[in-house]
Design a protein around this motif. Sequence first.
Motif, PDB file in Angstrom:
ATOM      1  N   THR A   7       0.931  -1.277  -0.189  1.00 26.86           N
ATOM      2  CA  THR A   7       0.190   0.086   0.174  1.00 26.86           C
ATOM      3  C   THR A   7       0.921   1.205   0.085  1.00 26.86           C
ATOM      4  O   THR A   7       2.218   1.459   0.123  1.00 26.86           O
ATOM      5  N   SER A   8       0.595   2.770   0.006  1.00 21.85           N
ATOM      6  CA  SER A   8       0.506   3.385  -0.373  1.00 21.85           C
ATOM      7  C   SER A   8      -0.266   4.363   0.505  1.00 21.85           C
ATOM      8  O   SER A   8      -1.868   4.696   0.243  1.00 21.85           O
ATOM      9  N   TYR A   9      -0.043   5.795   1.747  1.00 18.67           N
ATOM     10  CA  TYR A   9      -0.349   6.217   1.750  1.00 18.67           C
ATOM     11  C   TYR A   9      -0.212   7.681   2.095  1.00 18.67           C
ATOM     12  O   TYR A   9       1.466   7.232   2.752  1.00 18.67           O
ATOM     13  N   ILE A  19      -5.151   6.833  -0.517  1.00 17.93           N
ATOM     14  CA  ILE A  19      -4.439   5.799   0.073  1.00 17.93           C
ATOM     15  C   ILE A  19      -4.439   5.104  -1.014  1.00 17.93           C
ATOM     16  O   ILE A  19      -5.777   4.389  -2.701  1.00 17.93           O
ATOM     17  N   GLY A  20      -3.673   4.432  -1.630  1.00 20.29           N
ATOM     18  CA  GLY A  20      -3.128   3.553  -3.040  1.00 20.29           C
ATOM     19  C   GLY A  20      -2.900   2.243  -1.973  1.00 20.29           C
ATOM     20  O   GLY A  20      -2.164   1.454  -1.533  1.00 20.29           O
ATOM     21  N   PHE A  21      -3.818   1.183  -2.956  1.00 23.93           N
ATOM     22  CA  PHE A  21      -2.909  -0.449  -2.839  1.00 23.93           C
ATOM     23  C   PHE A  21      -2.836  -0.488  -4.366  1.00 23.93           C
ATOM     24  O   PHE A  21      -3.632  -0.452  -5.867  1.00 23.93           O
ATOM     25  N   ALA A  78      -4.659  -8.735   5.145  1.00 23.67           N
ATOM     26  CA  ALA A  78      -4.566  -7.451   5.734  1.00 23.67           C
ATOM     27  C   ALA A  78      -3.377  -6.291   5.955  1.00 23.67           C
ATOM     28  O   ALA A  78      -2.118  -7.105   6.031  1.00 23.67           O
ATOM     29  N   ALA A  79      -3.861  -5.167   5.998  1.00 20.02           N
ATOM     30  CA  ALA A  79      -2.523  -4.150   5.889  1.00 20.02           C
ATOM     31  C   ALA A  79      -2.840  -2.846   6.731  1.00 20.02           C
ATOM     32  O   ALA A  79      -4.400  -2.581   7.323  1.00 20.02           O
ATOM     33  N   THR A  80      -2.313  -2.722   7.978  1.00 24.92           N
ATOM     34  CA  THR A  80      -2.707  -1.268   8.774  1.00 24.92           C
ATOM     35  C   THR A  80      -2.318  -0.082   8.105  1.00 24.92           C
ATOM     36  O   THR A  80      -0.985   0.500   6.969  1.00 24.92           O
ATOM     37  N   ILE A  81      -3.182   0.779   7.795  1.00 26.12           N
ATOM     38  CA  ILE A  81      -3.809   2.984   7.006  1.00 26.12           C
ATOM     39  C   ILE A  81      -3.259   3.600   8.157  1.00 26.12           C
ATOM     40  O   ILE A  81      -4.510   3.674   8.859  1.00 26.12           O
ATOM     41  N   ILE A  85     -10.911  11.818   1.565  1.00 23.98           N
ATOM     42  CA  ILE A  85     -10.410  10.406   1.256  1.00 23.98           C
ATOM     43  C   ILE A  85     -10.699  10.146  -0.115  1.00 23.98           C
ATOM     44  O   ILE A  85     -11.583  10.038  -0.206  1.00 23.98           O
ATOM     45  N   THR A  86      -9.394  10.189  -0.531  1.00 24.96           N
ATOM     46  CA  THR A  86      -9.020   9.179  -1.754  1.00 24.96           C
ATOM     47  C   THR A  86      -8.317   7.842  -1.853  1.00 24.96           C
ATOM     48  O   THR A  86      -7.638   8.287  -1.258  1.00 24.96           O
ATOM     49  N   VAL A  87      -8.990   6.921  -2.382  1.00 24.62           N
ATOM     50  CA  VAL A  87      -8.980   5.915  -2.505  1.00 24.62           C
ATOM     51  C   VAL A  87      -8.737   4.855  -4.005  1.00 24.62           C
ATOM     52  O   VAL A  87      -8.771   5.169  -4.411  1.00 24.62           O
TER      53      VAL A  87
END
Length: 196
Positions: free
Chosen positions: A108-110, A119-121, A138-141, A157-159
């Motif tokens: 991910t990136s955030y 946030i980017g997956f 899972a991942a923690t952001i 918020i943009t994902v």
Amino acid sequence: MKTAIFSLLAILLLVILTLVVLPGCNKSSVSPATNNPISNKSTSLAGKAATDTVPTGKPPVKYTTTPLTGDQITLVPHFYKSPTADSSYVYFIAQTKNYYCGISLLHTSYNFANGNYTIGFLDVVQPSPCVIGDGPIAATINLTQNGGPMPVGTFPITVTLNGTTYAGSMVSSSTSITFNWNYTSGVLIAPQQISR
């Protein structure tokens, strides 16, 4: 004197037995290739010599990058308040719907910049071979804002997932955090309101 000579003869006899008899105990009528379990030669059914591979341990682990094509991500929000400092923020546990090797990494990136959360997956990094069963990963952001308490206000918020951008907002009050998020597939936020 007789005792010294007898002792000397006994030692000589022991040395002769060691040099002559004991090496003969290891001889076998079986050829070394079939007697040696670590031999690197074997005979095939056709009678031709073939080289066997002797295992030397676990196979090396390789990592592959897998796209998130067709996956769905659920963001589960939580509020964190430090017990020792005046710091608080929102964080998400992001979980995939699709199954991957149990020790895979959700890449991910955030970022938080100019009052906007992005946030980017990106993809999944999976080990091969997989020695742990498949399942959602899972991942923690962490949506931190340079320390300090989480401010009151509305934050966009943009994902991004698989080239699609999902947009909504987070409304932070003194008692709760509400997510305005109108999507039913792709990227979900559930629950859409938490206490702070």
